[in-house]
Design a protein around this motif. Structure first.
Motif, short mmCIF file in Angstrom:
data_model
loop_
_atom_site.label_atom_id
_atom_site.label_comp_id
_atom_site.label_asym_id
_atom_site.label_seq_id
_atom_site.Cartn_x
_atom_site.Cartn_y
_atom_site.Cartn_z
N ARG A 234 38.96 -14.65 37.91
CA ARG A 234 36.90 -13.89 38.25
C ARG A 234 36.94 -12.70 38.08
O ARG A 234 36.09 -11.89 37.83
CB ARG A 234 36.95 -15.18 39.69
N ARG A 235 37.75 -12.07 38.93
CA ARG A 235 37.72 -10.79 39.07
C ARG A 235 37.59 -10.20 38.18
O ARG A 235 37.38 -8.84 37.75
CB ARG A 235 38.44 -10.28 40.46
N GLU B 141 40.62 -16.84 42.12
CA GLU B 141 39.86 -15.61 42.05
C GLU B 141 40.02 -14.18 41.49
O GLU B 141 39.04 -13.30 41.02
CB GLU B 141 39.78 -15.35 43.70
N THR C 88 37.49 -10.78 34.99
CA THR C 88 36.77 -11.16 33.89
C THR C 88 35.39 -9.80 34.48
O THR C 88 34.86 -9.47 32.82
CB THR C 88 36.60 -12.68 33.96
N GLU C 89 34.81 -9.99 35.43
CA GLU C 89 33.90 -9.69 35.78
C GLU C 89 34.33 -8.06 35.26
O GLU C 89 33.15 -6.94 34.66
CB GLU C 89 33.44 -9.79 37.01
N GLU C 90 35.17 -6.86 36.44
CA GLU C 90 35.96 -5.99 36.52
C GLU C 90 36.74 -5.56 34.81
O GLU C 90 36.70 -4.30 34.55
CB GLU C 90 36.21 -5.47 36.98
N HIS C 91 37.03 -5.82 34.58
CA HIS C 91 38.36 -5.65 33.34
C HIS C 91 37.77 -6.62 32.11
O HIS C 91 39.30 -7.69 31.82
CB HIS C 91 39.60 -5.60 34.08
N PRO C 92 37.03 -6.35 31.76
CA PRO C 92 37.24 -7.68 30.77
C PRO C 92 37.96 -7.85 29.06
O PRO C 92 38.21 -8.95 28.28
CB PRO C 92 35.61 -7.95 29.53
N LYS D 51 29.39 -20.84 27.35
CA LYS D 51 29.92 -20.41 27.96
C LYS D 51 31.60 -19.83 28.37
O LYS D 51 32.06 -18.82 28.28
CB LYS D 51 29.23 -20.50 29.71
N GLY E 138 37.47 -17.73 33.12
CA GLY E 138 38.07 -16.79 32.79
C GLY E 138 38.95 -17.00 32.03
O GLY E 138 39.31 -16.08 30.08
#
Length: 221
Positions: A76-77, A73, A79-83, A206, A106
């Protein structure tokens, strides 16, 4: 410290593991590398996100099984918030579900805790450069998994994929990391990364696991 060491850009790393007996020695050992600086140690995913928010962070070395927010988790966070922050999983778990969940979330790398310090340091450097690193056991399990799972129909490769991109996809389907692909094709790792980025965009791929599935579906692996 000599001038070349002073001028070297150090990678800022967060080490995440719920066991202090693992986390602290690992952080201390990685700090011995001239180009790696451990800027924080985290006991769970929430602490990872806080450390990254405080920044700067280049790579998170992530355990999967942690209390509260687990490593998948947290990946995932991130990857979304700090790629811009790369995640390398370092875990005792190499089962199919854990591997696929982490890569789908990710993660750029996946190592087991059998990996040595040099292997971990190389994976950190590779992930910071945008490359994927999977240890041999993980590669073998990933390939076995995707080959036994049915591939969704109706996903032909786009016509505008170049012959070189097709070659790269074939080698990804064989489980090769970027460095090995570069050696086989006599090109640089940076060029391999460019081909992969173009390929993924054209074919709506993906992640690397998805690329293996597409290679198998297309009869390339």
């Amino acid at each position: 410290m000599n001038e070349s060491t002073q001028d070297m850009r150090r990678l800022h790393v967060v080490v995440a593991d719920d066991q202090a007996a693992v986390r602290e020695p690992l952080a201390a050992v990685l700090d011995l590398s001239e180009d790696i600086e451990v800027v924080a140690a985290a006991a769970d995913g929430t602490e990872v996100l806080a450390a990254v928010a405080a920044g700067p962070v280049d790579v998170v070395l992530m355990d999967l099984r942690m209390p509260g927010m687990d490593g998948t988790e947290a990946t995932r966070r991130l990857t979304e918030e700090h790629p811009e922050v790369a995640v390398v999983v370092l875990t005792t778990f190499a089962d199919d579900d854990s591997i696929l969940a982490a890569l789908s979330a990710g993660a750029r790398g996946y190592l087991t805790k059998n990996a040595g310090r040099q292997d971990i340091a190389r994976a950190i450097r590779a992930a910071a450069a945008g490359q994927s690193v999977l240890d041999r056991e993980v590669q073998d399990r990933l390939l076995a998994t995707v080959r036994t799972k049915p591939t969704p129909p109706g996903q032909p490769l786009p016509r505008d994929i170049t012959p070189r991109e097709r070659e790269v996809l074939t080698l990804i389907g064989q489980g090769l990391p970027n460095r090995a692909i570069a050696e086989k094709l006599f090109i640089s790792e940076a060029t391999v990364k460019t081909h992969i980025n173009n390929l993924f965009a054209k074919a709506d791929i993906k992640d690397r696991a998805d690329a293996v599935r597409r290679a198998i579906a297309a009869g390339l692996a």
